[in-house]
Design an enzyme around this catalytic site. Structure first.
Site, PDB file in Angstrom:
ATOM      1  N   ALA A  68       0.953  -1.288  -0.019  1.00 61.08           N
ATOM      2  CA  ALA A  68       0.060   0.001   0.053  1.00 61.08           C
ATOM      3  C   ALA A  68       0.867   1.112   0.075  1.00 61.08           C
ATOM      4  CB  ALA A  68      -0.861  -0.100   1.222  1.00 61.08           C
ATOM      5  N   GLY A 111       0.639  -4.914   0.856  1.00 60.92           N
ATOM      6  CA  GLY A 111      -0.644  -5.206  -0.041  1.00 60.92           C
ATOM      7  C   GLY A 111      -0.335  -5.849  -1.113  1.00 60.92           C
ATOM      8  N   GLU A 114      -0.683  -9.529  -0.573  1.00 63.14           N
ATOM      9  CA  GLU A 114      -1.969  -9.551  -0.526  1.00 63.14           C
ATOM     10  C   GLU A 114      -2.847  -9.660  -1.659  1.00 63.14           C
ATOM     11  OE1 GLU A 114      -1.892  -6.473   2.428  1.00 63.14           O
ATOM     12  OE2 GLU A 114      -3.005  -7.992   3.921  1.00 63.14           O
ATOM     13  N   GLU A 134       4.433  -5.243   7.313  1.00 59.53           N
ATOM     14  CA  GLU A 134       3.864  -4.436   8.012  1.00 59.53           C
ATOM     15  C   GLU A 134       4.185  -4.199   9.262  1.00 59.53           C
ATOM     16  OE1 GLU A 134       2.441  -6.691   5.875  1.00 59.53           O
ATOM     17  OE2 GLU A 134       0.924  -5.824   4.625  1.00 59.53           O
TER      18      GLU A 134
HETATM   19  N1  CO8 Z   1       4.670   3.342  -0.489  1.00 56.16           N
HETATM   20  C1  CO8 Z   1       5.199   4.365  -0.962  1.00 56.16           C
HETATM   21  N2  CO8 Z   1       6.123   4.781  -1.485  1.00 56.16           N
HETATM   22  C2  CO8 Z   1       7.099   3.457  -1.849  1.00 56.16           C
HETATM   23  C3  CO8 Z   1       6.581   2.306  -1.294  1.00 56.16           C
HETATM   24  C4  CO8 Z   1       5.269   1.860  -0.703  1.00 56.16           C
HETATM   25  N3  CO8 Z   1       4.851   0.820  -0.030  1.00 56.16           N
HETATM   26  N4  CO8 Z   1       7.381   1.238  -1.544  1.00 56.16           N
HETATM   27  C5  CO8 Z   1       8.530   1.956  -2.354  1.00 56.16           C
HETATM   28  N5  CO8 Z   1       8.125   3.268  -2.569  1.00 56.16           N
HETATM   29  C6  CO8 Z   1       8.785   4.344  -3.156  1.00 56.16           C
HETATM   30  C7  CO8 Z   1      10.048   4.825  -2.283  1.00 56.16           C
HETATM   31  O1  CO8 Z   1       9.580   6.025  -1.494  1.00 56.16           O
HETATM   32  C8  CO8 Z   1      10.691   5.456  -3.301  1.00 56.16           C
HETATM   33  O2  CO8 Z   1      10.483   6.840  -3.859  1.00 56.16           O
HETATM   34  P1  CO8 Z   1      11.485   8.093  -3.784  1.00 56.16           P
HETATM   35  O3  CO8 Z   1      12.331   7.549  -4.957  1.00 56.16           O
HETATM   36  O4  CO8 Z   1      10.533   9.106  -3.976  1.00 56.16           O
HETATM   37  O5  CO8 Z   1      11.973   8.183  -2.196  1.00 56.16           O
HETATM   38  C9  CO8 Z   1      10.609   4.320  -4.610  1.00 56.16           C
HETATM   39  O6  CO8 Z   1       9.262   3.874  -4.244  1.00 56.16           O
HETATM   40  C10 CO8 Z   1      11.930   3.594  -4.589  1.00 56.16           C
HETATM   41  O7  CO8 Z   1      11.867   2.700  -3.436  1.00 56.16           O
HETATM   42  P2  CO8 Z   1      13.361   2.567  -2.603  1.00 56.16           P
HETATM   43  O8  CO8 Z   1      14.251   3.813  -2.737  1.00 56.16           O
HETATM   44  O9  CO8 Z   1      12.948   2.414  -1.274  1.00 56.16           O
HETATM   45  O10 CO8 Z   1      13.879   1.342  -3.371  1.00 56.16           O
HETATM   46  P3  CO8 Z   1      14.885   0.406  -2.753  1.00 56.16           P
HETATM   47  O11 CO8 Z   1      15.453  -0.597  -3.719  1.00 56.16           O
HETATM   48  O12 CO8 Z   1      15.735   0.876  -1.776  1.00 56.16           O
HETATM   49  O13 CO8 Z   1      13.825  -0.605  -1.553  1.00 56.16           O
HETATM   50  C11 CO8 Z   1      12.013  -1.709  -1.072  1.00 56.16           C
HETATM   51  C12 CO8 Z   1      12.829  -1.425  -2.304  1.00 56.16           C
HETATM   52  C13 CO8 Z   1      12.743  -2.761  -0.143  1.00 56.16           C
HETATM   53  C14 CO8 Z   1      10.867  -2.396  -1.464  1.00 56.16           C
HETATM   54  C15 CO8 Z   1      11.621  -0.665  -0.286  1.00 56.16           C
HETATM   55  O14 CO8 Z   1      10.907   0.331  -1.135  1.00 56.16           O
HETATM   56  C16 CO8 Z   1      10.362  -0.862   0.729  1.00 56.16           C
HETATM   57  O15 CO8 Z   1      10.696  -1.279   1.762  1.00 56.16           O
HETATM   58  N6  CO8 Z   1       9.187  -0.370   0.676  1.00 56.16           N
HETATM   59  C17 CO8 Z   1       7.891  -0.683   1.380  1.00 56.16           C
HETATM   60  C18 CO8 Z   1       7.703  -1.904   1.551  1.00 56.16           C
HETATM   61  C19 CO8 Z   1       6.596  -1.962   2.625  1.00 56.16           C
HETATM   62  O16 CO8 Z   1       6.830  -1.850   3.858  1.00 56.16           O
HETATM   63  N7  CO8 Z   1       5.567  -2.491   2.297  1.00 56.16           N
HETATM   64  C20 CO8 Z   1       4.211  -2.559   3.023  1.00 56.16           C
HETATM   65  C21 CO8 Z   1       3.342  -1.445   3.093  1.00 56.16           C
HETATM   66  S1  CO8 Z   1       1.992  -1.398   4.281  1.00 56.16           S
HETATM   67  C22 CO8 Z   1       0.673  -2.335   3.597  1.00 56.16           C
HETATM   68  O17 CO8 Z   1       1.099  -2.801   2.409  1.00 56.16           O
HETATM   69  C23 CO8 Z   1      -0.457  -2.428   4.044  1.00 56.16           C
HETATM   70  C24 CO8 Z   1      -1.506  -3.305   3.249  1.00 56.16           C
HETATM   71  C25 CO8 Z   1      -2.915  -2.896   3.760  1.00 56.16           C
HETATM   72  C26 CO8 Z   1      -3.901  -2.712   2.584  1.00 56.16           C
HETATM   73  C27 CO8 Z   1      -4.307  -1.226   2.451  1.00 56.16           C
HETATM   74  C28 CO8 Z   1      -5.288  -0.951   1.495  1.00 56.16           C
HETATM   75  C29 CO8 Z   1      -5.664   0.457   1.726  1.00 56.16           C
END
Ligand code: CO8
Length: 260
Positions: A68, A111, A114, A134
């Protein structure tokens, strides 16, 4: 089919396969509200379209979806998030009747994981990385992760994966029964489409009722499930496809199913 234009996804039709591609590569296909709205509209449009028999849902090579959109979510309160009712789109995805094959490469986190588990068959590239991280954000999976992952991998594995939030590979997902097939990154989408084409040759009515019957397993007792399956089985005898399928067998030829 009415052509809809989208900003966060793309759609394509190949033979009788509807392909939906998540397309917010700059943020690794983070699932914001707008993307989810478009996704559900595209899936429902394919579900209504008689020319489409199977749907393939995919993302990019680097990410299926990294979860998400955290930026969109970070300032929500209990009340604001409840009123937005984001999960109503997820409920609509659950109601898609045609089979959805997920073709996953790169990150399928939170998400994203999921969303994959909302699909019916999962083909992954060797580079796919799954996970429910999460817990690292101080929350828990909210789009079915605690329920669906547990039903697939069992209590102990689900506890480990959700409480530690650690990512896991396509290979581990395959061993746990979460992934049907692992393919090299150049081939995962072709493999998913090949599987879709195989299913597209079957009777779409039988495919639909088979999907419905399998999903019923998660909602009911064995006895009720057996009754449900039996009624769907009986129902198929009023289709032209059943007559054609059985006639073709006896005439030693390929059946041609029309979906009637
Ligand atoms: N949300 C928003 N932006 C994101 C997300 C995300 N989930 N994941 C990556 N991005 C963005 C980063 O902020 C970055 O943007 P910017 O260049 O502007 O800083 C860009 O994507 C590239 O990401 P990274 O620079 O972080 O890339 P890396 O290769 O260093 O890392 C990762 C990749 C490991 C995937 C890392 O981006 C990461 O940990 N992302 C988050 C993963 C995460 O925690 N996901 C779970 C989110 S919570 C959730 O999904 C709850 C679901 C419930 C359902 C909701 C329905 C409404």
């Amino acid at each position: 089919m009415m052509t809809l234009t989208y900003q966060n996804i793309t759609t394509a039709v190949e033979d009788q396969i509807g392909v939906v591609t998540l397309n917010r590569p700059k943020v690794l296909n983070a699932l914001n509200h707008e993307l989810m709205d478009e996704l559900v509209k595209a899936l429902e449009a394919f579900d209504r379209d008689d020319e489409i028999r199977v749907i393939v849902l995919t993302g990019g090579e680097r990410a299926f979806a990294a979860g998400a959109d955290i930026k969109e979510m970070s300032d929500e309160t209990t009340v604001s998030i409840m009123y937005k009712d984001r999960f109503s789109t997820w409920d609509r995805i659950k109601n898609i009747k045609k089979p959805i094959i997920a073709a996953v490469s790169g990150y399928a986190l939170g998400g994203g994981c999921e969303l994959v588990m909302n699909c019916d068959i999962i083909v992954a590239s060797e580079t796919a990385q799954f996970g429910q991280p999460e817990i690292n954000l101080g929350v828990i999976p909210g789009a079915g992760g605690t329920q669906r992952l547990t039903r697939i991998v069992g209590k102990y594995k689900a506890m480990e994966l959700i409480l530690t939030g650690r990512p896991f590979t396509a290979c581990e997902a395959h061993q746990m029964g979460l992934v049907n097939k692992v393919a090299p990154v150049e081939l995962f989408l072709d493999e998913a489409k090949a599987m879709a084409k195989e299913i597209a040759k079957k009777s779409p009515i039988a495919v639909k009722l088979a999907k419905e019957s399998i999903l019923k397993t998660f909602e009911t007792t064995l006895n009720e499930g057996l009754q449900f399956e039996r009624k769907n089985f009986y129902m198929l005898f009023s289709s032209e496809d059943q007559k054609e399928g059985m006639k073709a067998f006896m005439e030693k030829r390929q059946a041609s199913f029309k979906g009637r």
